[in-house]
Motif scaffolding. Structure first.
Motif, short mmCIF file in Angstrom:
data_model
loop_
_atom_site.label_atom_id
_atom_site.label_comp_id
_atom_site.label_asym_id
_atom_site.label_seq_id
_atom_site.Cartn_x
_atom_site.Cartn_y
_atom_site.Cartn_z
N LYS A 15 0.70 -1.15 -0.08
CA LYS A 15 0.09 -0.03 -0.01
C LYS A 15 0.81 1.31 0.09
O LYS A 15 0.71 2.26 -0.84
CB LYS A 15 -1.04 0.02 1.45
N ASN A 18 2.34 1.56 -3.35
CA ASN A 18 1.22 2.02 -4.34
C ASN A 18 0.91 3.69 -4.21
O ASN A 18 0.93 4.34 -5.24
CB ASN A 18 0.20 1.11 -4.00
N ARG A 19 1.02 4.03 -3.01
CA ARG A 19 0.87 5.49 -2.73
C ARG A 19 1.72 6.40 -3.10
O ARG A 19 1.75 7.36 -4.08
CB ARG A 19 0.60 5.77 -1.12
N GLN A 67 0.08 -4.00 -6.62
CA GLN A 67 -0.64 -4.27 -5.83
C GLN A 67 -1.27 -5.67 -5.71
O GLN A 67 -1.20 -6.49 -4.86
CB GLN A 67 -2.03 -3.26 -5.67
#
Length: 130
Positions: A15, A18-19, A67
């Motif tokens: 996560k 991904n951000r 992801q």
């Protein structure tokens, strides 16, 4: 974090990646759109807008693949750990059943009413030494 589930850690790291990836993609898109706004002619402006749009699409696809890969890895790890725990429980149950079938006399103690010499002889026979 010593007892943390690694599948949760994998998901958390994915996560965060991904951000940061999406932030970089949006930053690049904004930079290209700024160049499009400064363009002198309409053809160059349209071309830069298309490049900015495709940059966002490709970056989003890359983030989605990242992801998905992390989720697959986390699921595989969780499944492997669950399988190993079930296997260990099955081995423990099998050992307990084998001990019950043996009568629990495998500990080397003599049976009630048996003299010390006969108990030793019985143990040797059970082991197959005599």
């Amino acid at each position: 974090m010593a007892e943390a589930d690694l599948d949760a850690v994998i998901r958390q790291i994915a996560k965060a990646q991904n951000r940061s990836l999406m932030a970089a993609v949006k930053k690049r898109r904004d930079r290209i759109m700024a160049r499009a706004a400064k363009a002198k002619d309409g053809a160059q402006r349209d071309q830069l807008r298309v490049v900015a749009r495709s940059t966002l699409e490709l970056g989003t696809a890359a983030a989605r693949r990242l992801q998905n890969s992390a989720e697959i890895a986390a699921d595989a790890y969780a499944r492997a750990i669950r399988h190993a725990a079930e296997e260990a429980a099955a081995k423990a149950a099998a050992a307990k059943t084998a001990k019950k079938k043996d009568g629990g006399r495998d500990s080397g103690r003599k049976a009630p009413g048996m003299k010390a010499g006969k108990a030793k002889q019985a143990r040797r026979e059970r082991r197959g030494l005599d």
